[in-house]
Design an enzyme around this catalytic site. Structure first.
Site, PDB file in Angstrom:
ATOM      1  N   LYS A  21       6.967  -0.071   3.556  1.00  0.00           N
ATOM      2  CA  LYS A  21       5.774  -0.924   3.085  1.00  0.00           C
ATOM      3  C   LYS A  21       6.171  -1.827   2.321  1.00  0.00           C
ATOM      4  O   LYS A  21       5.439  -3.303   2.320  1.00  0.00           O
ATOM      5  CB  LYS A  21       4.850   0.199   2.467  1.00  0.00           C
ATOM      6  CG  LYS A  21       3.655  -0.454   1.673  1.00  0.00           C
ATOM      7  CD  LYS A  21       2.686   0.633   1.228  1.00  0.00           C
ATOM      8  CE  LYS A  21       3.066   1.254  -0.140  1.00  0.00           C
ATOM      9  NZ  LYS A  21       3.259   0.570  -1.441  1.00  0.00           N
ATOM     10  N   ASP A  48      -1.899  -0.635   2.769  1.00  0.00           N
ATOM     11  CA  ASP A  48      -1.413  -1.989   1.998  1.00  0.00           C
ATOM     12  C   ASP A  48      -0.812  -3.176   2.820  1.00  0.00           C
ATOM     13  O   ASP A  48      -1.318  -4.267   2.471  1.00  0.00           O
ATOM     14  CB  ASP A  48      -0.113  -1.201   1.219  1.00  0.00           C
ATOM     15  CG  ASP A  48      -0.692  -0.634   0.034  1.00  0.00           C
ATOM     16  OD1 ASP A  48      -1.759  -0.150   0.047  1.00  0.00           O
ATOM     17  OD2 ASP A  48       0.167  -0.730  -1.127  1.00  0.00           O
ATOM     18  N   ASN A  89      -7.295  -1.415  -1.539  1.00  0.00           N
ATOM     19  CA  ASN A  89      -6.776  -0.358  -2.718  1.00  0.00           C
ATOM     20  C   ASN A  89      -5.345  -0.772  -3.131  1.00  0.00           C
ATOM     21  O   ASN A  89      -4.502   0.139  -3.251  1.00  0.00           O
ATOM     22  CB  ASN A  89      -7.227   1.012  -2.418  1.00  0.00           C
ATOM     23  CG  ASN A  89      -7.056   1.848  -3.583  1.00  0.00           C
ATOM     24  OD1 ASN A  89      -7.211   1.583  -4.791  1.00  0.00           O
ATOM     25  ND2 ASN A  89      -6.616   3.262  -3.320  1.00  0.00           N
ATOM     26  N   ARG A 120      -7.239   0.159 -12.782  1.00  0.00           N
ATOM     27  CA  ARG A 120      -5.776  -0.259 -12.965  1.00  0.00           C
ATOM     28  C   ARG A 120      -5.865  -1.525 -13.752  1.00  0.00           C
ATOM     29  O   ARG A 120      -6.611  -2.251 -13.335  1.00  0.00           O
ATOM     30  CB  ARG A 120      -5.107  -0.010 -12.099  1.00  0.00           C
ATOM     31  CG  ARG A 120      -4.819   1.246 -11.029  1.00  0.00           C
ATOM     32  CD  ARG A 120      -4.117   1.098  -9.705  1.00  0.00           C
ATOM     33  NE  ARG A 120      -2.687   0.735 -10.052  1.00  0.00           N
ATOM     34  CZ  ARG A 120      -1.979   0.732  -8.947  1.00  0.00           C
ATOM     35  NH1 ARG A 120      -2.374   0.615  -7.582  1.00  0.00           N
ATOM     36  NH2 ARG A 120      -0.357   0.234  -9.215  1.00  0.00           N
ATOM     37  N   GLN A 166       5.274  -5.187 -11.023  1.00  0.00           N
ATOM     38  CA  GLN A 166       4.847  -6.005 -10.052  1.00  0.00           C
ATOM     39  C   GLN A 166       4.455  -7.459 -10.616  1.00  0.00           C
ATOM     40  O   GLN A 166       4.037  -8.237  -9.870  1.00  0.00           O
ATOM     41  CB  GLN A 166       3.540  -5.361  -9.495  1.00  0.00           C
ATOM     42  CG  GLN A 166       4.145  -4.041  -8.622  1.00  0.00           C
ATOM     43  CD  GLN A 166       2.903  -3.208  -8.110  1.00  0.00           C
ATOM     44  OE1 GLN A 166       1.743  -3.225  -8.934  1.00  0.00           O
ATOM     45  NE2 GLN A 166       2.940  -2.153  -7.595  1.00  0.00           N
ATOM     46  N   SER A 192      10.784   0.061 -13.356  1.00  0.00           N
ATOM     47  CA  SER A 192      11.052   0.082 -11.923  1.00  0.00           C
ATOM     48  C   SER A 192      11.970  -1.277 -11.517  1.00  0.00           C
ATOM     49  O   SER A 192      11.758  -1.955 -10.537  1.00  0.00           O
ATOM     50  CB  SER A 192       9.647  -0.135 -10.927  1.00  0.00           C
ATOM     51  OG  SER A 192       9.212   1.046 -11.032  1.00  0.00           O
ATOM     52  N   ASP A 309       8.294   5.841  -6.522  1.00  0.00           N
ATOM     53  CA  ASP A 309       7.738   6.655  -5.457  1.00  0.00           C
ATOM     54  C   ASP A 309       8.056   7.649  -4.750  1.00  0.00           C
ATOM     55  O   ASP A 309       7.523   8.161  -3.726  1.00  0.00           O
ATOM     56  CB  ASP A 309       7.550   5.239  -4.444  1.00  0.00           C
ATOM     57  CG  ASP A 309       6.340   4.298  -5.109  1.00  0.00           C
ATOM     58  OD1 ASP A 309       5.601   4.683  -5.810  1.00  0.00           O
ATOM     59  OD2 ASP A 309       6.419   3.120  -4.584  1.00  0.00           O
ATOM     60  N   ASN A 332       5.380   5.177 -16.064  1.00  0.00           N
ATOM     61  CA  ASN A 332       4.572   4.329 -15.132  1.00  0.00           C
ATOM     62  C   ASN A 332       3.677   5.040 -14.084  1.00  0.00           C
ATOM     63  O   ASN A 332       2.898   4.246 -13.611  1.00  0.00           O
ATOM     64  CB  ASN A 332       5.704   2.989 -14.980  1.00  0.00           C
ATOM     65  CG  ASN A 332       6.592   3.706 -13.831  1.00  0.00           C
ATOM     66  OD1 ASN A 332       7.150   4.810 -14.019  1.00  0.00           O
ATOM     67  ND2 ASN A 332       7.164   2.863 -13.083  1.00  0.00           N
ATOM     68  N   LYS A 336      -0.799   4.306 -11.601  1.00  0.00           N
ATOM     69  CA  LYS A 336      -0.751   4.041 -10.021  1.00  0.00           C
ATOM     70  C   LYS A 336      -2.178   4.268  -9.646  1.00  0.00           C
ATOM     71  O   LYS A 336      -3.389   4.168 -10.380  1.00  0.00           O
ATOM     72  CB  LYS A 336       0.151   4.866  -9.562  1.00  0.00           C
ATOM     73  CG  LYS A 336       1.705   4.654  -9.916  1.00  0.00           C
ATOM     74  CD  LYS A 336       2.315   3.403  -9.703  1.00  0.00           C
ATOM     75  CE  LYS A 336       3.563   3.186 -10.098  1.00  0.00           C
ATOM     76  NZ  LYS A 336       4.082   1.981  -9.418  1.00  0.00           N
ATOM     77  N   GLU A 337      -2.568   4.680  -8.419  1.00  0.00           N
ATOM     78  CA  GLU A 337      -3.665   5.005  -7.736  1.00  0.00           C
ATOM     79  C   GLU A 337      -4.384   6.041  -8.657  1.00  0.00           C
ATOM     80  O   GLU A 337      -5.700   5.840  -8.608  1.00  0.00           O
ATOM     81  CB  GLU A 337      -3.697   5.313  -6.592  1.00  0.00           C
ATOM     82  CG  GLU A 337      -3.310   4.202  -5.487  1.00  0.00           C
ATOM     83  CD  GLU A 337      -1.892   3.768  -5.342  1.00  0.00           C
ATOM     84  OE1 GLU A 337      -1.417   2.935  -4.459  1.00  0.00           O
ATOM     85  OE2 GLU A 337      -0.921   4.180  -6.223  1.00  0.00           O
ATOM     86  N   HIS A 383      -2.093   8.362  -1.826  1.00  0.00           N
ATOM     87  CA  HIS A 383      -1.239   8.616  -0.778  1.00  0.00           C
ATOM     88  C   HIS A 383       0.234   9.515  -1.343  1.00  0.00           C
ATOM     89  O   HIS A 383       0.152  10.343  -0.641  1.00  0.00           O
ATOM     90  CB  HIS A 383      -1.158   7.277  -0.035  1.00  0.00           C
ATOM     91  CG  HIS A 383      -0.307   6.289  -0.799  1.00  0.00           C
ATOM     92  ND1 HIS A 383       0.969   5.728  -0.669  1.00  0.00           N
ATOM     93  CD2 HIS A 383      -0.670   5.793  -1.865  1.00  0.00           C
ATOM     94  CE1 HIS A 383       1.400   4.669  -1.596  1.00  0.00           C
ATOM     95  NE2 HIS A 383       0.343   4.913  -2.402  1.00  0.00           N
ATOM     96  N   ARG A 384       0.746   9.143  -2.352  1.00  0.00           N
ATOM     97  CA  ARG A 384       1.884   9.786  -2.810  1.00  0.00           C
ATOM     98  C   ARG A 384       1.390  11.325  -3.287  1.00  0.00           C
ATOM     99  O   ARG A 384       2.129  12.146  -2.818  1.00  0.00           O
ATOM    100  CB  ARG A 384       2.482   9.236  -3.956  1.00  0.00           C
ATOM    101  CG  ARG A 384       2.775   7.628  -3.699  1.00  0.00           C
ATOM    102  CD  ARG A 384       3.940   7.680  -2.778  1.00  0.00           C
ATOM    103  NE  ARG A 384       4.333   6.029  -2.498  1.00  0.00           N
ATOM    104  CZ  ARG A 384       4.866   5.867  -1.170  1.00  0.00           C
ATOM    105  NH1 ARG A 384       5.081   6.563  -0.147  1.00  0.00           N
ATOM    106  NH2 ARG A 384       4.846   4.393  -1.131  1.00  0.00           N
ATOM    107  N   LYS A 410      -2.836   4.633   3.309  1.00  0.00           N
ATOM    108  CA  LYS A 410      -2.397   3.394   2.369  1.00  0.00           C
ATOM    109  C   LYS A 410      -0.824   3.164   2.473  1.00  0.00           C
ATOM    110  O   LYS A 410      -0.590   1.954   2.373  1.00  0.00           O
ATOM    111  CB  LYS A 410      -2.654   3.968   0.996  1.00  0.00           C
ATOM    112  CG  LYS A 410      -2.504   2.766   0.012  1.00  0.00           C
ATOM    113  CD  LYS A 410      -2.964   3.196  -1.567  1.00  0.00           C
ATOM    114  CE  LYS A 410      -2.928   1.733  -2.430  1.00  0.00           C
ATOM    115  NZ  LYS A 410      -1.697   1.228  -2.382  1.00  0.00           N
TER     116      LYS A 410
END
Length: 430
Positions: A21, A48, A89, A120, A166, A192, A309, A332, A336-337, A383-384, A410
């Site tokens: 992804k 995504d 999302n 977020r 990001q 990250s 992740d 961190n 996240k979501e 999703h994770r 996702k």
């Protein structure tokens, strides 16, 4: 839709790893920023990456696709003026495109997921873009976000890295297109870093020159550059595969996962090393990982910032390990979501896991005998979390029901298809 995960003692079979992804979204973006036609082979299909496809189309890229590849004719430095963009999302897609949208006169990113992405924060990127001359309207750093740009300026740019890398990646995509040279200074810590390495790798493949300090805290970016139209091939995805490999490690198993590049820059490649440290019987040769699990694992300590992740999947494996495991430097995960520390651990406790949290740590007191299960748990639209909770269900004494499990799409729409193919007892229910 919900999923019921019934205890499954054995997994066996072979699958092809899903395409990455992270690489797919980056390749889609650099192809859109090129003047000319690029081809991306084996792109990921997920919410995504679909969000990035949709948005670059809206911004003027021509996107044509078949079963094997995507062909994209880019818009270069001149995205089409558009009133609204819908990133669904997808947090990374939002942040990357906030930077690119600063080349547009007036665009609003809408808020379709108020209980997830809508919560977020994006203040750090907003501050950087504002300092570059972009006018931004927002709700305490959150969606909806209106960007009135057109002429962002380079120069000395500061960005905080202690919430997400990001924001930095977004600026690295934008600044080569500006007239001025830029120097990007990262403030505080940088989370990250390995993902920034992926961004730099893709930018280099797209013909962009960036001079990065070894610690990734300062970057010099020549202005006036152009993205080159290129051909790309997307490698297999370690973050999604981490859940499959962890599921194999906690059960009696013999599974093979193809297309996992051994020298990949994906930080989540560390899941292979962590499972080895936990004494899972595992080999990794010729881009193929084979796990012959016996359900017996040892506790581990791991710096989770290197593989953000994959942490939740590794925590799920540690639930069944002998001893106490510690995953540190993971604050961190809270941004996240969902809050992937508090929210995730609350659900693990419902299933019977013995876990503790600190601000930046997850501590797992393993239960090699398994956990009770027999509960309905909330995956918080993440999703994770869905994938990781499934691992726990495979070793529970009684089935667990995961609410809203369809949000796994996702990043890994066929996750449950792959698990079923390996023999897992999972069932969709309304």
């Amino acid at each position: 839709m919900d999923v019921i995960v019934t205890p499954t003692p054995r997994l066996a079979g072979e699958i092809q790893a899903l395409s990455s992804k992270n690489y797919t979204t980056r390749y889609l973006l650099v192809a859109a920023l090129a003047e000319g036609t690029s081809t991306i082979y084996y792109p990921a299909h997920s919410e995504d990456s679909d969000a990035m496809r949709r948005c670059i189309r809206d911004l003027g890229a021509i996107v044509e696709e078949d079963d094997e590849k995507i062909v994209i004719t880019g818009f270069g430095r001149n995205p089409k003026p558009v009133e609204q963009l819908d990133v669904g999302n997808a947090g990374a897609v939002l942040r990357f495109l906030m930077a690119i949208a600063s080349l547009c006169p007036d665009v609003t990113f809408i808020n379709r997921y108020p209980d997830s992405l809508g919560k977020r924060p994006h203040d750090d990127l907003i501050e950087s873009l504002t300092a570059m001359g972009v006018k931004i309207e927002h709700r305490e750093g959150k969606l909806p976000i209106r960007i009135q740009g057109g002429q962002p300026k380079g120069g000395h740019i500061q960005v905080s890295g202690n919430i997400s890398s990001q924001f930095l990646s977004a600026l690295l995509f934008l600044t080569p297109l500006l007239e001025e040279d830029s120097e990007i200074e990262v403030l505080h810590d940088l989370k990250s870093k390995v993902v920034v390495g992926q961004t730099l790798e893709v930018l280099e493949q797209a013909g962009i020159v960036i001079h990065a300090d070894e610690d990734y805290m300062r970057f010099r970016v020549p202005g006036g550059q152009k993205y080159a139209a290129k051909t790309y091939s997307v490698q297999g995805d370690y973050p999604g595969s981490a859940a499959i490999l962890a599921a194999a490690a906690v059960t009696e198993s013999d599974i093979v996962v193809h297309r996992l590049v051994e020298n990949s820059k994906q930080g989540e490649r560390a899941v292979v090393d962590v499972l080895r440290m936990m004494e899972a019987p595992l080999t990794h040769e010729n881009d193929i990982v084979r796990v012959k699990g016996n359900g017996k694992l040892k506790a581990v300590e791991f710096d989770g910032d290197h593989a953000t992740d994959a942490v939740l999947a590794m925590v799920a494996a540690a639930v069944f390990a002998e001893g106490t495991s510690r995953f540190y430097n993971v604050e961190n995960l809270r941004y996240k979501e969902c809050d992937r520390i508090t929210d995730y651990l609350n659900e693990l406790r419902k299933a019977g896991a013995n876990v503790e949290e600190r601000q930046a740590e997850i501590i797992v007191h393993g239960r090699p005998e398994g956990v009770e299960g027999g509960v309905e748990i909330n995956a918080h639209y993440d999703h994770r979390v869905i994938m990781a909770l499934t691992i726990v269900g495979l070793r529970s004494n009684s089935p667990i029901r995961i609410r809203d499990a369809h949000h796994v799409a996702k990043s890994y729409p066929i996750y449950f298809d792959h698990l079923k193919a390996l023999g897992a007892n999972v069932e969709w229910v309304q």
